[in-house]
Scaffold this motif. Structure first.
Motif, PDB file in Angstrom:
ATOM      1  N   LYS A   1       0.812  -1.180  -0.268  1.00  0.00           N
ATOM      2  CA  LYS A   1      -0.137   0.123  -0.068  1.00  0.00           C
ATOM      3  C   LYS A   1       0.872   1.163  -0.016  1.00  0.00           C
ATOM      4  O   LYS A   1       2.031   1.308   0.094  1.00  0.00           O
ATOM      5  CB  LYS A   1      -1.016   0.031   1.297  1.00  0.00           C
ATOM      6  N   SER A   2       0.249   2.280  -0.125  1.00  0.00           N
ATOM      7  CA  SER A   2       1.152   3.885  -0.230  1.00  0.00           C
ATOM      8  C   SER A   2       1.006   4.370   1.202  1.00  0.00           C
ATOM      9  O   SER A   2       0.140   4.230   1.932  1.00  0.00           O
ATOM     10  CB  SER A   2       0.605   4.464  -1.152  1.00  0.00           C
ATOM     11  N   CYS A   3       2.164   4.915   1.614  1.00  0.00           N
ATOM     12  CA  CYS A   3       2.191   5.682   2.901  1.00  0.00           C
ATOM     13  C   CYS A   3       1.098   6.750   2.884  1.00  0.00           C
ATOM     14  O   CYS A   3       1.258   7.688   2.012  1.00  0.00           O
ATOM     15  CB  CYS A   3       3.559   5.961   3.208  1.00  0.00           C
ATOM     16  N   SER A   4       0.505   7.024   3.914  1.00  0.00           N
ATOM     17  CA  SER A   4      -0.629   8.060   3.765  1.00  0.00           C
ATOM     18  C   SER A   4      -0.033   9.338   4.093  1.00  0.00           C
ATOM     19  O   SER A   4      -0.642  10.466   3.501  1.00  0.00           O
ATOM     20  CB  SER A   4      -1.443   8.070   5.081  1.00  0.00           C
TER      21      SER A   4
ATOM     22  N   GLY B   1       3.464   8.659   0.542  1.00  0.00           N
ATOM     23  CA  GLY B   1       3.406   8.048  -0.676  1.00  0.00           C
ATOM     24  C   GLY B   1       4.472   6.785  -1.079  1.00  0.00           C
ATOM     25  O   GLY B   1       4.119   6.149  -1.997  1.00  0.00           O
TER      26      GLY B   1
ATOM     27  N   CYS C   1       5.609   3.730   8.396  1.00  0.00           N
ATOM     28  CA  CYS C   1       6.230   3.681   7.270  1.00  0.00           C
ATOM     29  C   CYS C   1       7.741   3.724   7.350  1.00  0.00           C
ATOM     30  O   CYS C   1       8.363   4.492   8.256  1.00  0.00           O
ATOM     31  CB  CYS C   1       5.985   5.138   6.427  1.00  0.00           C
TER      32      CYS C   1
ATOM     33  N   GLN D   1       6.056   7.706   9.545  1.00  0.00           N
ATOM     34  CA  GLN D   1       4.478   7.874   9.938  1.00  0.00           C
ATOM     35  C   GLN D   1       3.724   6.678  10.275  1.00  0.00           C
ATOM     36  O   GLN D   1       3.901   5.669   9.575  1.00  0.00           O
ATOM     37  CB  GLN D   1       3.995   8.842   8.818  1.00  0.00           C
TER      38      GLN D   1
ATOM     39  N   GLN E   1       0.460   4.557  10.403  1.00  0.00           N
ATOM     40  CA  GLN E   1      -0.574   4.165   9.354  1.00  0.00           C
ATOM     41  C   GLN E   1      -1.750   3.936   9.801  1.00  0.00           C
ATOM     42  O   GLN E   1      -2.012   3.400  11.137  1.00  0.00           O
ATOM     43  CB  GLN E   1      -0.188   3.107   8.350  1.00  0.00           C
TER      44      GLN E   1
END
Length: 295
Positions: free
Chosen positions: A272-275, A278, A288, A293, A295
């Motif tokens: 998935k992409s980091c909020s 990215g 992340c 960060q 998630q």
């Protein structure tokens, strides 16, 4: 569209060529994964590379550089193209992350073309030639251990405790053993220095003034000597072969580290992409690995 080149009549070990390519990619800031033929001797190696960490964009998270090495020592076919990270184009066998086991080396700096792929091809051509003859394993009579030893003319060495400032003339020998100890040896007359690969911390290319107006490339080796003392040795090697010698030293040290602790990690394709930033991260990740960060 991908590109393919064939290297014939070199008697080059496919596995060692693949290992050197993996190390070169890591030094260029790539995350590297591999798969190989499980038969012996292996007839193919598949390598994937993608930009690591913060260098990787969201759009490029799944894009990879794919390198296939196949054939036999006397006829090797190398292909380079693009693909999808985690997708093995050769077989259904899983891909495994290549751990960073090489030493701190500056081999990348010797390839200065503007395009990465041009440098990669030049590196592969160099190493296929430098490894010529490695497809046939030599045997050390006393130990019965498979050995590949390569000797290179060395104008001089400096920095070894107890020796005079510069010792001129000699041979730098790279010993690669199966089931034994990889080592770097310098010989000059009756004098000899033997440096176990596990004691090598880093290698770099430096420039010294050999003559009045001549810049000469040399190898600087940071290693541990007797009693744990740090040494910084300088070897003057012919500029035409210095890329091969550097890759050989990196290979010896990297193999030694791998033998002392290797854990294969499967490629994670469910991401998935980091909020926040990215970056591509495992779907089950709570933090992340790039920006930290939650998630």
């Amino acid at each position: 569209m991908g590109k393919t080149e064939t290297f014939a009549n070199l008697n080059t070990d496919l596995g060692r060529l693949a290992t050197r390519v993996e190390t070169y990619l890591q030094e260029n800031g790539f995350e590297v994964a591999f798969s190989k033929d499980q038969t012996e001797p292996a007839s193919w190696f598949f390598i994937q590379a993608r930009k690591a960490g913060a260098l990787r964009t969201v759009a490029g998270a799944r894009r990879s550089t794919d390198i296939t090495i196949r054939g036999n020592p006397d006829r090797i076919e190398v292909s380079i193209g693009t693909g999808e990270w985690g997708k093995n184009l050769v077989t259904s066998a899983p891909l495994f992350i290549v751990p960073v086991v090489g030493i701190t080396a500056s081999l990348v700096k010797l390839y200065t073309a503007k395009r990465f792929e041009d440098n990669l091809w030049k590196f592969i051509r160099d190493q296929a030639r430098f490894l010529s003859g490695s497809g046939t394993k030599a045997v050390e009579p006393q130990a019965g251990t498979a050995v590949d030893s390569r000797a290179y003319d060395c104008d001089y060495i400096e920095g070894y405790p107890g020796w005079k400032t510069q010792l001129t003339g000699g041979k730098l020998v790279l010993f690669r053993e199966r089931g034994g100890k990889n080592r770097v040896v310098f010989r000059s007359g009756s004098q000899e220095i033997a440096i176990p690969a596990e004691n090598i911390a880093g290698a770099s290319i430096i420039t010294r003034k050999k003559g009045l107006n001549e810049d000469d490339l040399m190898i600087q080796l940071d290693c541990e000597g007797d009693g744990g003392k740090s040494m910084r040795l300088v070897f003057n090697i012919n500029d035409g072969i210095i890329r091969g010698v550097m890759a050989g030293i990196d290979e010896l040290a990297g193999e030694d580290k791998a033998l002392r602790g290797f854990e294969g990690m499967s490629v994670t394709t469910d991401t998935k992409s980091c909020s926040a930033c990215g970056a591509s991260i495992p779907r089950e990740a709570r933090f992340c690995q790039s920006c930290g960060q939650k998630q």
